[in-house]
Design an enzyme around this catalytic site. Structure first.
Site, PDB file in Angstrom:
ATOM      1  N   GLY A 185      34.597  53.450 -25.803  1.00 56.98           N
ATOM      2  CA  GLY A 185      35.129  54.320 -24.780  1.00 56.98           C
ATOM      3  C   GLY A 185      36.525  54.395 -24.273  1.00 56.98           C
ATOM      4  N   ILE A 186      36.637  54.380 -23.207  1.00 58.86           N
ATOM      5  CA  ILE A 186      38.249  54.361 -22.911  1.00 58.86           C
ATOM      6  C   ILE A 186      39.061  53.074 -23.416  1.00 58.86           C
ATOM      7  CG2 ILE A 186      39.732  54.274 -20.699  1.00 58.86           C
ATOM      8  CD1 ILE A 186      37.592  55.770 -19.037  1.00 58.86           C
TER       9      ILE A 186
ATOM     10  N   ASP B  83      33.182  36.980 -21.845  1.00 52.93           N
ATOM     11  CA  ASP B  83      32.495  37.913 -20.654  1.00 52.93           C
ATOM     12  C   ASP B  83      33.678  37.723 -19.495  1.00 52.93           C
ATOM     13  OD1 ASP B  83      31.583  38.320 -18.063  1.00 52.93           O
ATOM     14  OD2 ASP B  83      29.434  36.968 -18.479  1.00 52.93           O
ATOM     15  N   VAL B  84      34.401  38.767 -18.960  1.00 56.58           N
ATOM     16  CA  VAL B  84      35.404  38.447 -18.089  1.00 56.58           C
ATOM     17  C   VAL B  84      35.060  37.945 -16.671  1.00 56.58           C
ATOM     18  CG1 VAL B  84      36.740  40.444 -18.973  1.00 56.58           C
ATOM     19  CG2 VAL B  84      34.984  40.899 -17.202  1.00 56.58           C
TER      20      VAL B  84
ATOM     21  N   SER C 232      38.293  53.879 -10.193  1.00 60.96           N
ATOM     22  CA  SER C 232      37.519  55.346 -10.288  1.00 60.96           C
ATOM     23  C   SER C 232      37.840  56.085  -9.123  1.00 60.96           C
ATOM     24  CB  SER C 232      35.905  54.830 -10.624  1.00 60.96           C
ATOM     25  OG  SER C 232      35.419  56.160 -10.623  1.00 60.96           O
TER      26      SER C 232
ATOM     27  N   TYR D 256      28.505  50.279  -8.002  1.00 64.56           N
ATOM     28  CA  TYR D 256      29.817  50.416  -8.717  1.00 64.56           C
ATOM     29  C   TYR D 256      30.871  51.037  -7.686  1.00 64.56           C
ATOM     30  CZ  TYR D 256      32.640  53.199 -12.249  1.00 64.56           C
ATOM     31  OH  TYR D 256      33.435  53.597 -12.937  1.00 64.56           O
TER      32      TYR D 256
ATOM     33  N   LYS E 271      34.740  49.488  -7.377  1.00 60.84           N
ATOM     34  CA  LYS E 271      35.933  50.235  -7.772  1.00 60.84           C
ATOM     35  C   LYS E 271      36.652  50.321  -6.446  1.00 60.84           C
ATOM     36  CE  LYS E 271      35.097  50.453 -12.073  1.00 60.84           C
ATOM     37  NZ  LYS E 271      36.058  49.917 -13.096  1.00 60.84           N
TER      38      LYS E 271
ATOM     39  N   PRO F  30      40.201  57.296 -12.856  1.00 59.48           N
ATOM     40  CA  PRO F  30      39.828  58.240 -13.573  1.00 59.48           C
ATOM     41  C   PRO F  30      38.804  59.242 -12.968  1.00 59.48           C
ATOM     42  CG  PRO F  30      39.480  56.157 -14.852  1.00 59.48           C
ATOM     43  CD  PRO F  30      39.652  55.972 -13.315  1.00 59.48           C
TER      44      PRO F  30
HETATM   45  N1  LIG Z   1      34.071  57.054 -18.586  1.00 59.40           N
HETATM   46  C1  LIG Z   1      34.520  57.604 -17.047  1.00 59.40           C
HETATM   47  O1  LIG Z   1      33.933  58.572 -16.723  1.00 59.40           O
HETATM   48  C2  LIG Z   1      35.000  56.707 -16.111  1.00 59.40           C
HETATM   49  C3  LIG Z   1      35.296  57.252 -14.776  1.00 59.40           C
HETATM   50  C4  LIG Z   1      35.863  56.584 -14.043  1.00 59.40           C
HETATM   51  C5  LIG Z   1      36.329  55.279 -14.143  1.00 59.40           C
HETATM   52  N2  LIG Z   1      35.838  54.683 -15.522  1.00 59.40           N
HETATM   53  C6  LIG Z   1      36.127  52.990 -15.632  1.00 59.40           C
HETATM   54  O2  LIG Z   1      36.659  53.066 -16.847  1.00 59.40           O
HETATM   55  C7  LIG Z   1      36.517  51.797 -17.417  1.00 59.40           C
HETATM   56  C8  LIG Z   1      36.129  52.168 -18.923  1.00 59.40           C
HETATM   57  O3  LIG Z   1      34.850  53.106 -18.833  1.00 59.40           O
HETATM   58  P1  LIG Z   1      34.206  53.422 -20.245  1.00 59.40           P
HETATM   59  O4  LIG Z   1      33.619  55.019 -19.997  1.00 59.40           O
HETATM   60  O5  LIG Z   1      34.932  53.222 -21.591  1.00 59.40           O
HETATM   61  O6  LIG Z   1      33.062  52.386 -20.103  1.00 59.40           O
HETATM   62  P2  LIG Z   1      31.896  51.831 -21.153  1.00 59.40           P
HETATM   63  O7  LIG Z   1      30.668  51.468 -20.415  1.00 59.40           O
HETATM   64  O8  LIG Z   1      31.623  52.675 -22.230  1.00 59.40           O
HETATM   65  O9  LIG Z   1      32.727  50.520 -21.742  1.00 59.40           O
HETATM   66  C9  LIG Z   1      32.788  49.372 -20.988  1.00 59.40           C
HETATM   67  C10 LIG Z   1      33.090  48.260 -21.992  1.00 59.40           C
HETATM   68  O10 LIG Z   1      33.349  47.001 -21.074  1.00 59.40           O
HETATM   69  C11 LIG Z   1      32.470  46.004 -21.985  1.00 59.40           C
HETATM   70  N3  LIG Z   1      32.094  45.032 -21.006  1.00 59.40           N
HETATM   71  C12 LIG Z   1      31.015  44.971 -20.020  1.00 59.40           C
HETATM   72  N4  LIG Z   1      30.885  44.128 -19.438  1.00 59.40           N
HETATM   73  C13 LIG Z   1      31.753  43.191 -19.860  1.00 59.40           C
HETATM   74  C14 LIG Z   1      32.204  41.648 -19.525  1.00 59.40           C
HETATM   75  N5  LIG Z   1      31.395  41.178 -18.662  1.00 59.40           N
HETATM   76  N6  LIG Z   1      33.324  41.263 -20.159  1.00 59.40           N
HETATM   77  C15 LIG Z   1      33.605  41.849 -21.119  1.00 59.40           C
HETATM   78  N7  LIG Z   1      33.669  43.232 -21.567  1.00 59.40           N
HETATM   79  C16 LIG Z   1      32.592  43.680 -20.874  1.00 59.40           C
HETATM   80  C17 LIG Z   1      31.548  46.861 -22.501  1.00 59.40           C
HETATM   81  O11 LIG Z   1      30.879  45.905 -23.569  1.00 59.40           O
HETATM   82  C18 LIG Z   1      32.088  48.002 -23.080  1.00 59.40           C
HETATM   83  O12 LIG Z   1      32.685  47.666 -24.230  1.00 59.40           O
HETATM   84  C19 LIG Z   1      35.346  51.237 -16.762  1.00 59.40           C
HETATM   85  O13 LIG Z   1      36.301  50.401 -15.891  1.00 59.40           O
HETATM   86  C20 LIG Z   1      35.009  52.192 -15.883  1.00 59.40           C
HETATM   87  O14 LIG Z   1      34.439  51.724 -14.608  1.00 59.40           O
HETATM   88  C21 LIG Z   1      35.303  55.580 -16.398  1.00 59.40           C
END
Ligand SMILES: NC(=O)c1ccc[n+]([C@@H]2O[C@H](COP(=O)([O-])OP(=O)(O)OC[C@H]3O[C@@H](n4cnc5c(N)ncnc54)[C@H](O)[C@@H]3O)[C@@H](O)[C@H]2O)c1
Length: 260
Positions: A23-24, A71-72, A153, A166, A170, A196
Site C-alpha cells: 500500500g502507501i 510489531d510496532v 486520516s 480507527y 487517527k 490522506p
Molecule cells: N488507503 C487509504 O485510503 C488511507 C486513508 C487514510 C489514511 N490511511 C492510512 O495510511 C496508512 C497506510 O494505509 P494503507 O492503505 O497502505 O494500509 P494497509 O492496511 O494496506 O497497510 C498497512 C501495513 O501496515 C502493516 N502493519 C499492520 N500492523 C502492523 C504492526 N503491528 N506492526 C508493523 N506493521 C504493521 C501491515 O502488514 C501492512 O503492510 C495507514 O496508517 C492508514 O491508516 C490510509
C-alpha cells in the site's frame, strides 16, 4: 503518476518507514529510496517487507534497504528494530509512522465492535506511533535533526461512521503530533501529520463500497481518485530541509475533500 527519476535529495539520510510491506508505505519506501535515502522497512508481515525491500534493491541497488520484521506495538521489538537500523546505517533522520490496522477492518456500528478489536486497533495505531517516535527521538536529538511524519486520516475531520476505533486512533495521532512537535522542536526535529483521503492502492478493502467511491469523488475539488503518489509528494516535502519551519501541522492531502 509515480516519478521514476532518481535524485540525491536525501543522500546520506536514513528513512525508517513502518508498515511498508504494501500500500502507501510501499510507495513511500520506493519513493524515498529513489530520492537517495537509505530505507529501513519495519513491517509485521515478514514476507511483504522483504518483497518490497527486493523491489527497492532492484531499482536503487544493494545496500540501500533493510527489511525488519517487527510489531510496532511491541516495545522490545521496536527497540530492536531501531538498533538494527542503526547497526546497518548508523543514523535515522526520517521516521514515517505509517503502519496501522486499516485495510483489514470491517465497517460496523460502534456498539458492535468487539472490545478486543478496539484494543488491538489502539495498540497498533496509537501505541505504535508513540513507541516508534519514542525510540527514534534520542537518535534524532543526537543529530539535532529529525523528521517524524505520522499518517493520520481525513476520517478524523469528517467523523466517518462505522469504524469508531480507527477514527479514534487517527484523532489520537493528530493530538500526539501537536504535543510531540512542542517537545521536540528545540532539538531541530519536526513532527507533522498527513491526513490522506480515500487512497486506492493494490490492496482490496471493504471500507469503501463502489457507491462510496463515487460519492468520494463528488466531495473532492479535484475529480480523480487519490493515489499513494499524492501522499509521497507531501511526505518528501515534509522530510526535506526546506520544511524545517513546518511542525505540528495536520496536512490534508485529499483533493480538497476537507478544509481545516
Ligand atoms: N488507503 C487509504 O485510503 C488511507 C486513508 C487514510 C489514511 N490511511 C492510512 O495510511 C496508512 C497506510 O494505509 P494503507 O492503505 O497502505 O494500509 P494497509 O492496511 O494496506 O497497510 C498497512 C501495513 O501496515 C502493516 N502493519 C499492520 N500492523 C502492523 C504492526 N503491528 N506492526 C508493523 N506493521 C504493521 C501491515 O502488514 C501492512 O503492510 C495507514 O496508517 C492508514 O491508516 C490510509
Amino acid at each position: 503518476m509515480t516519478d521514476m527519476t532518481k535524485t540525491d535529495t536525501f543522500a546520506g539520510r536514513v528513512a525508517l518507514i513502518t508498515g511498508a510491506g504494501q500500500g502507501i508505505g510501499r510507495v513511500f519506501a520506493k519513493g524515498f529510496a529513489r530520492a537517495g535515502a537509505k530505507i529501513a522497512i519495519v513491517e509485521l508481515n515478514e514476507d511483504s517487507g522483504r518483497s518490497v525491500a527486493a523491489e527497492v534493491e532492484a531499482e536503487c541497488g544493494a545496500g540501500t534497504v533493510i527489511a525488519i520484521r517487527a510489531d510496532v506495538a511491541d516495545p522490545a521489538a521496536v527497540d530492536a528494530a531501531i538498533a538494527e537500523t542503526l547497526e546497518a546505517f548508523g543514523r535515522i533522520d526520517i521516521a514515517i509512522n505509517n503502519a496501522a490496522i486499516f485495510s483489514t477492518l470491517k465497517m460496523r456500528p460502534f456498539e458492535e465492535i468487539p472490545f478486543d478489536e478496539w484494543r488491538q486497533v489502539m495498540r497498533v495505531n496509537v501505541d505504535g506511533v508513540m513507541l516508534v517516535s519514542k525510540a527514534c527521538a534520542p537518535v534524532m536529538r543526537g543529530n539535532r535533526h529529525g523528521r517524524i511524519i505520522n499518517i493520520s486520516s481525513g476520517v478524523v475531520t469528517m467523523g466517518r461512521p462505522h469504524y469508531l476505533h480507527y477514527v479514534a486512533s487517527k484523532a489520537a495521532v493528530v493530538g500526539m503530533t501537536r504535543a510531540m512537535a512542542r517537545e521536540l522542536g528545540a532539538d531541530g526535529i519536526t513532527v507533522n501529520a498527513l491526513l490522506p483521503g480515500a487512497t486506492f492502492t493494490e490492496i482490496e478493502r471493504e471500507t469503501v463500497t463502489p457507491a462510496q467511491k463515487t460519492q468520494i469523488l463528488n466531495m473532492q475539488c479535484i475529480k480523480r481518485h487519490e493515489t499513494a503518489d499524492d501522499l509521497l509528494a507531501a511526505a518528501l516535502y515534509l522530510a526535506s530541509d526546506g520544511a524545517e519551519f513546518v511542525t505540528g501541522q495536520s496536512i490534508a492531502v485529499d483533493g480538497g475533500t476537507t478544509f481545516r
